[in-house]
Design an enzyme around this catalytic site. Structure first.
Site, PDB file in Angstrom:
ATOM      1  N   LYS A 122       9.124  50.116   7.318  1.00 32.05           N
ATOM      2  CA  LYS A 122       9.015  51.557   7.103  1.00 32.05           C
ATOM      3  C   LYS A 122       7.566  51.955   7.331  1.00 32.05           C
ATOM      4  O   LYS A 122       6.665  51.501   6.622  1.00 32.05           O
ATOM      5  CB  LYS A 122       9.456  51.932   5.694  1.00 32.05           C
ATOM      6  CG  LYS A 122       9.392  53.442   5.431  1.00 32.05           C
ATOM      7  CD  LYS A 122       9.907  53.766   4.046  1.00 32.05           C
ATOM      8  CE  LYS A 122       9.861  55.266   3.775  1.00 32.05           C
ATOM      9  NZ  LYS A 122      10.371  55.592   2.427  1.00 32.05           N
ATOM     10  N   ARG A 133      10.881  65.275   2.881  1.00 29.51           N
ATOM     11  CA  ARG A 133      10.159  65.518   1.630  1.00 29.51           C
ATOM     12  C   ARG A 133      10.405  66.933   1.115  1.00 29.51           C
ATOM     13  O   ARG A 133      10.431  67.159  -0.091  1.00 29.51           O
ATOM     14  CB  ARG A 133       8.671  65.227   1.825  1.00 29.51           C
ATOM     15  CG  ARG A 133       8.407  63.737   2.029  1.00 29.51           C
ATOM     16  CD  ARG A 133       6.976  63.427   2.430  1.00 29.51           C
ATOM     17  NE  ARG A 133       6.830  61.993   2.684  1.00 29.51           N
ATOM     18  CZ  ARG A 133       5.798  61.442   3.314  1.00 29.51           C
ATOM     19  NH1 ARG A 133       4.801  62.213   3.758  1.00 29.51           N
ATOM     20  NH2 ARG A 133       5.749  60.137   3.513  1.00 29.51           N
ATOM     21  N   LYS A 165       0.682  57.887   2.046  1.00 27.21           N
ATOM     22  CA  LYS A 165       1.292  56.638   1.600  1.00 27.21           C
ATOM     23  C   LYS A 165       0.801  55.459   2.435  1.00 27.21           C
ATOM     24  O   LYS A 165       1.504  54.463   2.607  1.00 27.21           O
ATOM     25  CB  LYS A 165       2.817  56.769   1.643  1.00 27.21           C
ATOM     26  CG  LYS A 165       3.328  57.943   0.802  1.00 27.21           C
ATOM     27  CD  LYS A 165       4.836  57.997   0.695  1.00 27.21           C
ATOM     28  CE  LYS A 165       5.263  59.159  -0.198  1.00 27.21           C
ATOM     29  NZ  LYS A 165       6.728  59.200  -0.439  1.00 27.21           N
ATOM     30  N   GLU A 184       7.092  41.404   7.677  1.00 25.69           N
ATOM     31  CA  GLU A 184       7.749  42.107   6.577  1.00 25.69           C
ATOM     32  C   GLU A 184       9.246  41.792   6.548  1.00 25.69           C
ATOM     33  O   GLU A 184       9.829  41.522   5.487  1.00 25.69           O
ATOM     34  CB  GLU A 184       7.546  43.619   6.720  1.00 25.69           C
ATOM     35  CG  GLU A 184       6.139  44.107   6.427  1.00 25.69           C
ATOM     36  CD  GLU A 184       5.888  44.288   4.931  1.00 25.69           C
ATOM     37  OE1 GLU A 184       6.711  43.831   4.116  1.00 25.69           O
ATOM     38  OE2 GLU A 184       4.845  44.880   4.591  1.00 25.69           O
ATOM     39  N   LYS A 198      12.311  52.272  10.206  1.00 28.83           N
ATOM     40  CA  LYS A 198      12.184  53.712   9.972  1.00 28.83           C
ATOM     41  C   LYS A 198      10.767  54.153  10.290  1.00 28.83           C
ATOM     42  O   LYS A 198       9.822  53.520   9.793  1.00 28.83           O
ATOM     43  CB  LYS A 198      12.524  54.022   8.506  1.00 28.83           C
ATOM     44  CG  LYS A 198      12.464  55.503   8.142  1.00 28.83           C
ATOM     45  CD  LYS A 198      12.773  55.708   6.673  1.00 28.83           C
ATOM     46  CE  LYS A 198      12.687  57.193   6.329  1.00 28.83           C
ATOM     47  NZ  LYS A 198      12.927  57.459   4.894  1.00 28.83           N
ATOM     48  N   SER A 214      14.217  62.803   9.450  1.00 32.17           N
ATOM     49  CA  SER A 214      14.289  64.259   9.395  1.00 32.17           C
ATOM     50  C   SER A 214      13.481  64.941  10.489  1.00 32.17           C
ATOM     51  O   SER A 214      13.908  65.958  11.048  1.00 32.17           O
ATOM     52  CB  SER A 214      13.809  64.734   8.024  1.00 32.17           C
ATOM     53  OG  SER A 214      12.480  64.297   7.767  1.00 32.17           O
ATOM     54  N   TYR A 273      21.263  62.457  10.356  1.00 28.79           N
ATOM     55  CA  TYR A 273      21.761  63.732   9.869  1.00 28.79           C
ATOM     56  C   TYR A 273      22.759  64.341  10.854  1.00 28.79           C
ATOM     57  O   TYR A 273      23.426  65.318  10.535  1.00 28.79           O
ATOM     58  CB  TYR A 273      20.592  64.685   9.622  1.00 28.79           C
ATOM     59  CG  TYR A 273      19.611  64.121   8.621  1.00 28.79           C
ATOM     60  CD1 TYR A 273      19.866  64.183   7.258  1.00 28.79           C
ATOM     61  CD2 TYR A 273      18.447  63.471   9.040  1.00 28.79           C
ATOM     62  CE1 TYR A 273      18.990  63.635   6.338  1.00 28.79           C
ATOM     63  CE2 TYR A 273      17.565  62.913   8.127  1.00 28.79           C
ATOM     64  CZ  TYR A 273      17.840  62.991   6.779  1.00 28.79           C
ATOM     65  OH  TYR A 273      16.971  62.433   5.870  1.00 28.79           O
TER      66      TYR A 273
END
Length: 338
Positions: A206, A216, A230, A246, A261, A287, A326
Site C-alpha cells: 500500500k 478520505r 502517512k 513487504e 494499492k 477512489s 467502485y
C-alpha cells in the site's frame, strides 16, 4: 550471436491481423477475460435508518445505512459479485486518540457484518482493519507524544479490531494499515480464538499515494488528517523491490491473499508480485482512479463503459485474481449485457 530474422522473412506468410479480422477469431485467441467473479464492491456504511449520503468527490457512490446497504448488497449478489468490502463512517464524537470504537463489539462495522451474514450468508464480507476512521487525528495508528505513529501499540489495537470483526462473522479481515508485524499478530489472535478459517487479505503493498483523497472524504478522515501525511508507514511510490519484501513478510506471517494499492499506476507491482509469489493477488482501483474516470466520462471525453472495462481487464492481464472497484456494480451490469 545469431541475427534476429527480419520481419520481411515472415510476411506475408504471417499476418498478425488475420486473427483480428472477425469477432469470433478475436474471441478464440483472447488471453484474459473479465467476469463478475473478479469483482469486489466497496461499500460505505453509516448510522441510522433509510439514510443515504452522496460523496461529492465520487459521483454515484453513496454512504448507506445498514438497511439500505443490505438491499444494495442483495443486488450485487444477484449480479454475481461474490464479495463486498465494508468501510464504516462513524460520528466524529466517537473518534478518539486510542480508537476504542474500532473494536467495539456493537460498533457500526460489527453490527453491519452481523446483519449481512444473517440476511446474505453466501455473500463474502471483507472488513477493513485500520484505525483511521476511528482516530481523532486521522492516522492509521496510535500516536506518541512527538506525533509519530507507533507500531507495536497500534498492532495490539488492530488485533482487537480484527477479532471483533471475526466474532461478528466477517469472512475476510483486511489489514490496510501497513504496520510491521500486524499480519502475524492478527493470525495468532484469530487462531487462538478458534477463527481458523477467517482469511486475511493483507494490504501488503500500500503506497503513500495521492490517489486516496476522495476515499478520505467518504469515510470522514480527511478533516481529521488536516494536511498530515502517512509517509512514515505507507510505501514510497518510487519503490518496487520493497513491495516484494513487504509481500514476502506478510505471506510468512500468515496472509492468505495480498493487495496492491492503488491499482492502475502500480500494474508493474501487480505483475512482479504475481510472477514472484503466485499467490491470490488483489488490486484496489482506488477512489482517485474512479473519480478521474467519472469526471472524464461526464465531460464526454471518454466512453465510460469502454474505459472502465478496459481498465479492469488491464488488472487481469497484469495478474490480478480480484479487483476492488467502485465500478463493480456497473461493470457487472455491463458484462451481463455482453
Amino acid at each position: 550471436m545469431d541475427q534476429m530474422p527480419h520481419p520481411k522473412d515472415f510476411f506475408p506468410a504471417t499476418r498478425m491481423r488475420r486473427m483480428r479480422f472477425q469477432t469470433f477469431s478475436r474471441r478464440l485467441m483472447q488471453e484474459n477475460r473479465l467476469s463478475c467473479d473478479d469483482l469486489i464492491c466497496p461499500l460505505f456504511v453509516i448510522e441510522g435508518q433509510n439514510q443515504q449520503q452522496s460523496v461529492a468527490s465520487m459521483p454515484g457512490v453513496n454512504r448507506l445505512s445498514i438497511d439500505l446497504l443490505l438491499k444494495e448488497a442483495e443486488t450485487l449478489l444477484e449480479l454475481g459479485i461474490p464479495a463486498i468490502a465494508l468501510f464504516p463512517v462513524i460520528d466524529p464524537a466517537q473518534k478518539s486518540l486510542a480508537a476504542e470504537e474500532a473494536f467495539n463489539p456493537d460498533g457500526l462495522a460489527q453490527r453491519c457484518v452481523r446483519a449481512l451474514k444473517a440476511e446474505l450468508p453466501e455473500l463474502g464480507v471483507i472488513t477493513d482493519i485500520a484505525l483511521d476512521p476511528f482516530t481523532s487525528h486521522g492516522q492509521d495508528g496510535l500516536l506518541n507524544e512527538q506525533g509519530y505513529v507507533v507500531n507495536d501499540e497500534t498492532v495490539a489495537v488492530l488485533c482487537k479490531q480484527a477479532l471483533s470483526h471475526a466474532e461478528a462473522g466477517a469472512d475476510i479481515v483486511a489489514p490496510s494499515d501497513m504496520m510491521d508485524g500486524r499480519i502475524g499478530a492478527i493470525r495468532n489472535t484469530l487462531e487462538n480464538h478458534g477463527f481458523t478459517n477467517t482469511r486475511i487479505l493483507a494490504y501488503s503493498a500500500k503506497y503513500a499515494s495521492s490517489f486516496y483523497g476522495p476515499f478520505r472524504d467518504a469515510v470522514g478522515s480527511a478533516g481529521n488528517l488536516a494536511g498530515g501525511n502517512k509517509y512514515s508507514y505507507q510505501m514510497d511510490p518510487a519503490n518496487s523491490d520493497e513491495a516484494l519484501r513487504e509481500i514476502a513478510l506478510d505471506l510468512q506471517e500468515g496472509a492468505d491473499m495480498i493487495m496492491v494499492k492503488p491499482g492502475m499506476p502500480y500494474l508493474d507491482i501487480i505483475r512482479r508480485a504475481k510472477d514472484h509469489f503466485g499467490v491470490p493477488t488483489f488490486a484496489y482501483q482506488v477512489s482517485g482512479e474512479y473519480a478521474m474516470l467519472k469526471a472524464a466520462s461526464a465531460n464526454g471525453w471518454l466512453d465510460e463503459r469502454q474505459v472502465v472495462l478496459e481498465s479492469l481487464l488491464a488488472f487481469k492481464r497484469a495478474g490480478c485474481d480480484a479487483i476492488l472497484t467502485y465500478y463493480a456494480k456497473a461493470a457487472a451490469q455491463w458484462l451481463s449485457r455482453g
